[in-house]
Structures are given as C-alpha cells and as structure tokens.
Design a protein around this motif. Structure first.
Motif, PDB file in Angstrom:
ATOM      1  N   SER A  67     -28.181 -51.041  -8.228  1.00 58.40           N
ATOM      2  CA  SER A  67     -29.595 -51.031  -7.834  1.00 58.40           C
ATOM      3  C   SER A  67     -30.057 -52.470  -7.742  1.00 58.40           C
ATOM      4  O   SER A  67     -29.672 -53.308  -8.530  1.00 58.40           O
ATOM      5  CB  SER A  67     -30.442 -50.312  -8.883  1.00 58.40           C
ATOM      6  OG  SER A  67     -30.127 -48.963  -8.934  1.00 58.40           O
ATOM      7  N   ARG A  68     -30.890 -52.727  -6.777  1.00 58.75           N
ATOM      8  CA  ARG A  68     -31.404 -54.085  -6.598  1.00 58.75           C
ATOM      9  C   ARG A  68     -32.851 -54.145  -7.018  1.00 58.75           C
ATOM     10  O   ARG A  68     -33.579 -53.165  -6.895  1.00 58.75           O
ATOM     11  CB  ARG A  68     -31.320 -54.499  -5.130  1.00 58.75           C
ATOM     12  CG  ARG A  68     -29.946 -54.469  -4.544  1.00 58.75           C
ATOM     13  CD  ARG A  68     -30.033 -54.361  -3.036  1.00 58.75           C
ATOM     14  NE  ARG A  68     -30.695 -53.124  -2.616  1.00 58.75           N
ATOM     15  CZ  ARG A  68     -32.001 -52.977  -2.439  1.00 58.75           C
ATOM     16  NH1 ARG A  68     -32.825 -53.941  -2.590  1.00 58.75           N
ATOM     17  NH2 ARG A  68     -32.504 -51.826  -2.075  1.00 58.75           N
ATOM     18  N   ALA A  99     -28.611 -48.627 -12.095  1.00 57.83           N
ATOM     19  CA  ALA A  99     -29.464 -49.746 -12.505  1.00 57.83           C
ATOM     20  C   ALA A  99     -28.695 -50.696 -13.422  1.00 57.83           C
ATOM     21  O   ALA A  99     -27.771 -50.284 -14.133  1.00 57.83           O
ATOM     22  CB  ALA A  99     -30.699 -49.219 -13.227  1.00 57.83           C
ATOM     23  N   GLY A 100     -29.080 -51.955 -13.400  1.00 56.92           N
ATOM     24  CA  GLY A 100     -28.439 -52.961 -14.241  1.00 56.92           C
ATOM     25  C   GLY A 100     -28.511 -52.622 -15.719  1.00 56.92           C
ATOM     26  O   GLY A 100     -27.558 -52.842 -16.468  1.00 56.92           O
ATOM     27  N   ALA A 101     -29.640 -52.063 -16.160  1.00 59.30           N
ATOM     28  CA  ALA A 101     -29.795 -51.697 -17.571  1.00 59.30           C
ATOM     29  C   ALA A 101     -28.815 -50.599 -17.965  1.00 59.30           C
ATOM     30  O   ALA A 101     -28.247 -50.619 -19.061  1.00 59.30           O
ATOM     31  CB  ALA A 101     -31.228 -51.244 -17.838  1.00 59.30           C
ATOM     32  N   ALA A 105     -25.824 -50.956 -20.755  1.00 57.10           N
ATOM     33  CA  ALA A 105     -25.715 -50.007 -21.866  1.00 57.10           C
ATOM     34  C   ALA A 105     -24.311 -49.412 -21.951  1.00 57.10           C
ATOM     35  O   ALA A 105     -23.752 -49.268 -23.051  1.00 57.10           O
ATOM     36  CB  ALA A 105     -26.751 -48.895 -21.714  1.00 57.10           C
ATOM     37  N   LYS A 106     -23.728 -49.081 -20.815  1.00 55.05           N
ATOM     38  CA  LYS A 106     -22.360 -48.535 -20.799  1.00 55.05           C
ATOM     39  C   LYS A 106     -21.360 -49.574 -21.289  1.00 55.05           C
ATOM     40  O   LYS A 106     -20.424 -49.259 -22.013  1.00 55.05           O
ATOM     41  CB  LYS A 106     -21.980 -48.075 -19.384  1.00 55.05           C
ATOM     42  CG  LYS A 106     -22.854 -46.999 -18.811  1.00 55.05           C
ATOM     43  CD  LYS A 106     -22.554 -45.663 -19.390  1.00 55.05           C
ATOM     44  CE  LYS A 106     -23.354 -44.604 -18.666  1.00 55.05           C
ATOM     45  NZ  LYS A 106     -23.437 -43.373 -19.411  1.00 55.05           N
TER      46      LYS A 106
END
Length: 135
Positions: A67-68, A99-101, A105-106
C-alpha cells in the motif's frame, strides 16, 4: 502455491516470485525489476503486457503489493499510482494490497521470512510481501 510480491517504488515494480514449500517456507523462484518510464498509453500497455505474460508463465495464486501513502511527506508519485491501477485491473488472479504497518507486524512476530539468500537487498520488501501472501 506461487505468489508474486511486488514493491512499487518510484517508477519501478520490484517483483519477487515465490513458491510455498510443503514445510511452509517460501522459496524464491525469480526476481525482476519492471519499470514504467512514463504514463503514456503505450508504456502503460507495455507494462501491463509484461505482467500478463508473467502471470501466464507462473500462474500465481495471488499478487501482493505494498500500500502506498496517498498524502504526506512520503506520498507516492504519479507513476506509482498508475502502476498500482494497472496491477489492480489484472483479472487473471487475486491482487491484494498490504499496508506497511501490517508488514512490520508480521516481521516483528516472526511469522514471515525477512529475505531470500542470493537475492539483492532491493528485493527484500517484495520478498516479504510475497511471504505475507503465502500465509
């Protein structure tokens, strides 16, 4: 199960193709950097045709893209928006945006692999995205 991880960065789509092994590990099959030099119709069609050919060659279960950010200091450029739009129109397979978040988290939980041995450093995020697709 074959998965494409694609990082959209500047005018490049960094693609990592992985295959999920029986033990759950993702094994890198190939990586590519596909550029979209301009947003004219001819270049956009060529970009799309390259992805259609890759899909026909590997028959992935899904494509996972990053996602940007749409606004702010790290907002993506116009070419990145065009690349994302082209990828989202590919109806040969499921395209998912992460998403970057979610990716961080992964990584923090240790659920996904961080890199593929023998692959250059610039493919790391695309490889991680492909790993998320293997879950």
């Amino acid at each position: 199960m074959v998965v494409f991880g694609i990082e959209l960065k500047a005018s490049d789509a960094i693609v990592v193709i992985v295959d999920k092994a029986n033990d759950g590990q993702c094994i890198g099959k190939e990586y590519k950097k596909i550029s979209l030099n301009s947003t004219n119709q001819e270049d956009a069609q060529s970009f799309r045709d390259l992805f259609v050919a890759l899909i026909e060659q590997y028959s992935p279960s899904k494509i996972v893209i990053n996602s940007r950010q749409q606004k702010g200091e790290y907002a993506a450029g116009a070419v990145t928006f065009v690349m994302e739009g082209i990828l989202l129109t590919l109806n040969q397979t499921n395209v998912t945006s992460v998403a970057g978040a979610t990716l961080r988290a992964k990584l923090k939980s240790g659920v996904i692999q961080t890199h593929c041995d023998g692959y250059p450093k610039y493919t790391e995020k695309a490889f991680q995205l492909a790993n998320v697709g293997c879950l």
